[in-house]
Motif scaffolding. Structure first.
Motif, PDB file in Angstrom:
ATOM      1  N   GLY A 133      18.429  41.462  23.914  1.00 14.19           N
ATOM      2  CA  GLY A 133      19.094  40.746  25.130  1.00 14.19           C
ATOM      3  C   GLY A 133      20.178  41.742  25.765  1.00 14.19           C
ATOM      4  O   GLY A 133      20.216  41.554  27.145  1.00 14.19           O
ATOM      5  N   SER A 134      20.774  42.745  25.346  1.00 11.31           N
ATOM      6  CA  SER A 134      20.967  43.891  25.907  1.00 11.31           C
ATOM      7  C   SER A 134      20.131  44.164  27.962  1.00 11.31           C
ATOM      8  O   SER A 134      20.441  44.886  28.640  1.00 11.31           O
ATOM      9  CB  SER A 134      21.748  44.398  25.295  1.00 11.31           C
ATOM     10  N   TRP A 160      29.437  37.950  27.437  1.00 14.98           N
ATOM     11  CA  TRP A 160      28.559  39.192  26.837  1.00 14.98           C
ATOM     12  C   TRP A 160      27.502  39.264  27.337  1.00 14.98           C
ATOM     13  O   TRP A 160      26.697  38.250  26.916  1.00 14.98           O
ATOM     14  CB  TRP A 160      29.265  39.223  26.026  1.00 14.98           C
ATOM     15  N   GLU A 225      26.367  32.257  31.477  1.00 13.64           N
ATOM     16  CA  GLU A 225      25.648  32.109  30.251  1.00 13.64           C
ATOM     17  C   GLU A 225      26.230  31.152  31.134  1.00 13.64           C
ATOM     18  O   GLU A 225      27.172  30.178  31.220  1.00 13.64           O
ATOM     19  CB  GLU A 225      27.045  32.192  29.135  1.00 13.64           C
ATOM     20  N   ASP A 258      22.304  34.745  31.870  1.00 13.79           N
ATOM     21  CA  ASP A 258      21.780  34.796  30.695  1.00 13.79           C
ATOM     22  C   ASP A 258      21.307  33.756  29.435  1.00 13.79           C
ATOM     23  O   ASP A 258      22.429  33.247  28.736  1.00 13.79           O
ATOM     24  CB  ASP A 258      22.814  35.348  30.610  1.00 13.79           C
ATOM     25  N   ILE A 261      21.748  33.100  24.700  1.00 10.16           N
ATOM     26  CA  ILE A 261      22.014  32.035  23.199  1.00 10.16           C
ATOM     27  C   ILE A 261      21.712  30.795  23.665  1.00 10.16           C
ATOM     28  O   ILE A 261      20.566  29.824  22.914  1.00 10.16           O
ATOM     29  CB  ILE A 261      23.345  32.355  23.581  1.00 10.16           C
ATOM     30  N   LYS A 286      16.998  36.886  20.800  1.00  8.85           N
ATOM     31  CA  LYS A 286      17.811  35.656  19.973  1.00  8.85           C
ATOM     32  C   LYS A 286      16.531  34.696  19.160  1.00  8.85           C
ATOM     33  O   LYS A 286      15.316  34.834  18.510  1.00  8.85           O
ATOM     34  CB  LYS A 286      19.120  35.051  20.261  1.00  8.85           C
TER      35      LYS A 286
HETATM   36  C1  LIG Z   1      24.911  36.428  26.306  1.00  9.30           C
HETATM   37  C2  LIG Z   1      24.641  37.531  25.410  1.00  9.30           C
HETATM   38  N1  LIG Z   1      23.488  38.008  26.517  1.00  9.30           N
HETATM   39  C3  LIG Z   1      23.228  39.353  25.954  1.00  9.30           C
HETATM   40  C4  LIG Z   1      23.761  39.196  24.408  1.00  9.30           C
HETATM   41  C5  LIG Z   1      22.821  40.986  24.056  1.00  9.30           C
HETATM   42  O1  LIG Z   1      22.189  40.017  22.913  1.00  9.30           O
HETATM   43  P1  LIG Z   1      21.753  41.582  22.055  1.00  9.30           P
HETATM   44  O2  LIG Z   1      23.010  41.616  21.163  1.00  9.30           O
HETATM   45  O3  LIG Z   1      20.241  41.537  21.678  1.00  9.30           O
HETATM   46  O4  LIG Z   1      21.871  43.060  22.894  1.00  9.30           O
HETATM   47  C6  LIG Z   1      23.727  38.383  23.903  1.00  9.30           C
HETATM   48  C7  LIG Z   1      24.428  38.943  22.341  1.00  9.30           C
HETATM   49  O5  LIG Z   1      24.865  38.374  22.062  1.00  9.30           O
HETATM   50  C8  LIG Z   1      24.559  37.444  24.576  1.00  9.30           C
HETATM   51  O6  LIG Z   1      25.350  36.400  23.357  1.00  9.30           O
END
Ligand SMILES: Cc1ncc(COP(=O)(O)O)c(C=O)c1O
Length: 464
Positions: A133-134, A160, A225, A258, A261, A286
């Motif tokens: 996700g990052s 986040w 989000e 985003d 989740i 996820k």
């Molecule tokens: C809304 C959101 N975006 C991005 C991420 C980052 O995802 P990852 O942990 O797979 O890098 C997260 C991780 O918890 C998240 O909750």
């Protein structure tokens, strides 16, 4: 508000925890010799030490000390069917049996099939996969900056979006800085990044409008989000999402949802489908990976095309991007959720509502004022997510990160640290005050959560 001091309570709980988990304690001592803090993901490294897991099935994990722990963290919300769901493990073993699964470095028919499913379910024209996700939010930000030719990234305070440069601004609330989110979270970031991120407030369309009026011509994107996870399970309102759509369009910025989740969490697709607001780009991870590392950026073809040969955005590389076993898990999971949408989502929403109810009740009955967030708000029909908060005042409705993450407004140490430890003593695992319910949980599991909260509340109450 004077914050409570939980040091003595934490020490007592830690002592008891250490007594009943000698294997995990010993393994932690070994781990500390090679791993910083004994592991590789900060929030998993519960203090004094995390339970070391040997196996998992459905709602439960088993640790090295033989505890069968009821888990509500469920792989950072990824495991919507619980741990090691049979449909995915069976698909993977079948594939490994005929020589398919670890042959990365090529492409295959599977990749296009998974892309087709995802595009159809989220209303996107093009998708490109990555592994976390990052990375997905980082690539989406690069795409938006390249497409608009602008510098600034707007986000919601407390949001986040993973550990990537623009995501590492405005996550934790800083009490000393007037309760503001607007600061960089990590040492080592280029100093320019902090100046490139504008932090706004959840569900405050007026603030969004005034910031866009002020910075509008320089804002590349607004990323948010639709349902805030780590900030405390807080939904964006429909009005806010619509305003975000209208205002970003008016000011020439891209709207990025985003959905790392929220994607496939509330229905078998984007939450966009439920509130009918279409972003320019969206990020997924996820749940879509079926337990494996799959992430995606998806959206309008003209923006996504910048990641292609002629586009100039280096959304490329990734040795394990589109890894065949990961994509097989992704395909299996998404097909299952689509085929069983009505059953799965109504079941987990009803269990989620019950979990929130029993937690609040357990604490209230033991004399501790608690508020459990996680309802879907006016945009989502039902929700399997939850986070309990302990506001110092009954007037606090715990609807904003400025409340839920502010230790002067809510007892954050109690919800994040004390409760987690107290519940582990009852063999229940939560994170940030709960987590999410999976389809593998039962009504009995939720009753058990209620009992465990009651016992935890008794330990807590006498030292408040
Ligand atoms: C809304 C959101 N975006 C991005 C991420 C980052 O995802 P990852 O942990 O797979 O890098 C997260 C991780 O918890 C998240 O909750």
């Amino acid at each position: 508000m004077k914050q409570r001091d939980h040091a003595k309570l934490i020490a007592a709980l830690s002592e008891e925890y250490e007594r009943r988990s000698p294997r995990s304690a010993a393994l932690n001592r070994e781990a500390l010799k090679y791993l910083v803090d004994g592991g590789s993901h900060t929030i998993r490294l519960i203090r004094p030490f995390p339970p070391r897991i040997v196996s998992a099935a459905g709602a439960y994990v088993t640790d090295e000390d033989g505890h069968r722990i009821l888990d509500f963290w469920q792989g950072h919300h990824a495991n919507i069917l619980g741990h090691n769901p049979a449909i995915v493990t069976a698909a993977l073993s079948r594939a490994f049996g005929f020589g398919f699964g670890l042959q990365s470095g090529f492409t295959d028919a599977l990749q296009a099939r998974v892309a087709e499913i995802l595009c159809a379910r989220i209303g996107a024209e093009r998708v490109r996969f990555t592994t976390s996700g990052s990375l997905a939010t980082m690539y989406a930000t690069l795409l938006a900056r390249a497409f608009t030719g602008r510098e600034l990234v707007m986000k919601v305070g407390g949001g986040w979006h993973g550990a990537q440069p623009w995501g590492l601004v405005g996550v934790d609330l800083n009490v000393e800085n007037h309760g503001s989110f607007a600061h960089a979270e990590s040492r080592g970031l280029p100093s320019s990044v902090a100046h490139q991120v504008i932090v706004t407030r959840l569900n405050d369309a007026d603030m969004l409008e005034s910031q866009l009026r002020k910075h509008g011509g320089r804002v590349a994107c607004f990323i948010l989000e639709p349902f805030m996870g780590s900030a405390g399970c807080l939904p964006a309102t429909l009005a806010y999402l619509r305003a975000a759509r209208e205002l970003t369009r008016k000011h020439g910025a891209l709207l990025i949802f985003d959905e790392v989740i929220s994607g496939f969490r509330f229905c078998a697709g984007s939450s966009t489908r439920l509130f009918a607001v279409q972003p320019d780009l969206a990020t997924y991870a996820k749940i879509i990976g079926g337990g494996m590392p799959v992430a995606a950026v998806a959206g309008r073809a003209e923006v996504m095309s910048l990641s292609g040969r002629a586009g100039g955005v280096k959304f490329s590389g990734g040795t394990y991007s589109c890894h065949p076993s990961s994509l097989l898990a992704a395909e299996t999971m998404m097909r299952h959720l689509i085929e069983n949408e009505a059953d799965v989502y109504s079941r987990i929403a009803s269990l989620g509502a019950k979990a929130r109810r029993v937690m609040e009740r357990a604490f209230r009955e033991e004399g501790i004022s608690a508020r459990c967030t996680g309802e879907g708000g006016d945009a989502l029909p039902g929700s399997s997510m939850g986070a309990v908060h302990f506001p110092y005042s009954d007037e606090c409705d715990c609807s904003l990160p400025e409340q839920t993450r502010n230790p002067e407004v809510c007892d954050v140490t109690l919800s994040d640290t004390v409760l987690q430890l107290a519940l582990l003593l009852e063999d229940v695992h939560v994170m940030h005050g709960l987590g999410s319910v999976s389809a593998a949980h039962t009504e009995g599991d939720i009753d058990r959560l209620g009992d465990a909260c009651r016992k935890a509340a008794r330990r807590i109450a006498h030292s408040l």
